[in-house]
Design a protein around this motif. Structure first.
Motif, mmCIF file in Angstrom:
data_model
loop_
_atom_site.group_PDB
_atom_site.id
_atom_site.type_symbol
_atom_site.label_atom_id
_atom_site.label_comp_id
_atom_site.label_asym_id
_atom_site.label_seq_id
_atom_site.Cartn_x
_atom_site.Cartn_y
_atom_site.Cartn_z
ATOM 1 N N ALA A 1 52.966 66.513 16.974
ATOM 2 C CA ALA A 1 52.560 67.734 17.575
ATOM 3 C C ALA A 1 53.557 68.526 16.814
ATOM 4 N N GLU A 2 53.153 69.735 16.907
ATOM 5 C CA GLU A 2 54.084 70.950 16.256
ATOM 6 C C GLU A 2 55.073 71.253 16.891
ATOM 7 N N THR A 3 56.192 71.245 16.202
ATOM 8 C CA THR A 3 57.478 71.811 16.718
ATOM 9 C C THR A 3 57.928 72.936 16.127
ATOM 10 N N ASN B 1 62.120 66.692 18.471
ATOM 11 C CA ASN B 1 62.421 68.267 18.228
ATOM 12 C C ASN B 1 61.856 68.853 19.488
ATOM 13 N N LEU B 2 62.369 70.146 19.629
ATOM 14 C CA LEU B 2 61.677 71.131 20.577
ATOM 15 C C LEU B 2 60.539 71.805 19.964
ATOM 16 N N LYS B 3 59.433 72.027 20.712
ATOM 17 C CA LYS B 3 58.628 73.261 20.588
ATOM 18 C C LYS B 3 58.834 74.223 21.530
ATOM 19 N N LEU B 4 59.091 75.528 21.134
ATOM 20 C CA LEU B 4 59.313 76.847 21.677
ATOM 21 C C LEU B 4 58.106 77.160 22.436
ATOM 22 N N ILE B 5 57.816 77.364 23.824
ATOM 23 C CA ILE B 5 56.479 77.656 24.342
ATOM 24 C C ILE B 5 56.799 78.972 24.949
ATOM 25 N N ARG B 6 56.166 80.177 24.301
ATOM 26 C CA ARG B 6 56.593 81.550 24.654
ATOM 27 C C ARG B 6 54.980 81.963 24.673
#
Lengths: 209, 209
Positions: free
Chosen positions: A143-145, A204-209
């Protein structure tokens, strides 16, 4: 582009392989090329090993992939004048065991220490928030991170941004000041604990904004 | 459940409202209830304000939502013996301006300081990685994100886990040791810089693994 990776550890090897895969000309700088050439993991790319003093010659980009506790010593031998220096290292101090602490933090960062030691280099912090395998192959996470870039020099950030795109990073958050590296390096104490709890460094983290 | 929220700032108010919405009985502890009652933002819930010394009475859960620099002083007045103490605060030091630094970090954390000051409390760190609005309404971000829980006491973590589920958190990563709070609090230097760069506090990370 000619890329000089400084550091022969797992991150340095992953980066060298990754940069080769996307078509760059890669050398790896190490203190003692002859000694390193004898290690089994260098059987295939021994010819690309050069001494630290020669690593910067002709390089368009120098990558600091040394351990954060020895980065300043290693980079002191590399010609960084006018060069883009991509710093992927973290100042992890394992002297008291696991989890490591940070040898510099909060009011300073390894990236800023490097910039002060090499005022004519154009230092950019990026990729330090993920492990070597993810750095050069973000798609492996399925998934995109999100990846971060921090640097004072707009042109240098642009060079790194282009490289990140070539490696497959599509969600890039950019900080226009190198001191944001303090935040990026201070992610590591959580990262190392997550590695322990999740049982893998492949995250990794995906930034959700 | 009877919940005592300590702190009347934006996080404390968001938490009190959020806990009421999911059916809990909420009081808010403050140094001077009479003074706080006069503030416009307390017009609706002035009756729920109690003095710090009374806040712990009958509470099943106490929530530290004070500013991290004053948490120890405020909690010193609260009866925490045997109680689950959910610590959502961060030791942000704004004395040198923005971005803040951390007043404790790396080899210690605010959560551990609170635990040491209240050895008979069952301290759990959670929710400190997001702003007040997201704490009680994770769905506002439009996609599932990740929240962290850290604590030594399994039963206390269970109480917090249930509460997080009621608030809408579905992706919860749990650390079985309170010292993981060091990592959770050290996320803040990146969080505050992201808030500046993104122009909003309405964001969170989703852990991709």
């Amino acid at each position: 582009m000619r890329v000089a990776v400084i550091g022969t550890g797992s991150a340095g090897r992953a980066l060298a392989d990754g940069f080769r895969r996307i078509g760059h000309d890669v050398v790896t700088g190490t203190r003692d090329p002859e000694e390193t050439r004898g290690r089994p993991e260098w059987a295939e790319h021994g010819d690309s090993l050069v001494a630290l003093a020669d690593a910067g010659t002709g390089a368009d980009l120098v990558v600091n992939a040394t351990g954060g506790m020895v980065s300043l010593d290693a980079l002191a031998e590399v010609d960084l004048v006018g060069k883009v220096l991509l710093d992927v290292a973290n100042p992890l101090d394992f002297s008291a065991g696991f989890p490591p602490t940070l040898s510099v933090k909060d009011t300073d960062s390894l990236a800023e220490q490097i910039q002060r030691a090499h005022p004519e280099a154009r230092v950019v912090k990026a990729l330090n928030t993920v492990n070597g395998a993810v750095m050069v192959d973000p798609a492996r996470l399925g998934a995109e991170t999100t990846i971060f870039v921090a640097g004072d020099d707009e042109g240098a950030r642009g060079v790194v941004r282009t490289l990140l795109g070539e490696l497959g990073w599509s969600d890039v958050v950019e900080f226009t000041s190198l001191d944001a590296a303090r935040g990026l390096e201070m992610w590591l104490p959580l990262w190392v604990r997550l590695m322990g709890t999740l049982g893998t460094a492949d995250f990794n983290l995906k930034l959700i904004r």
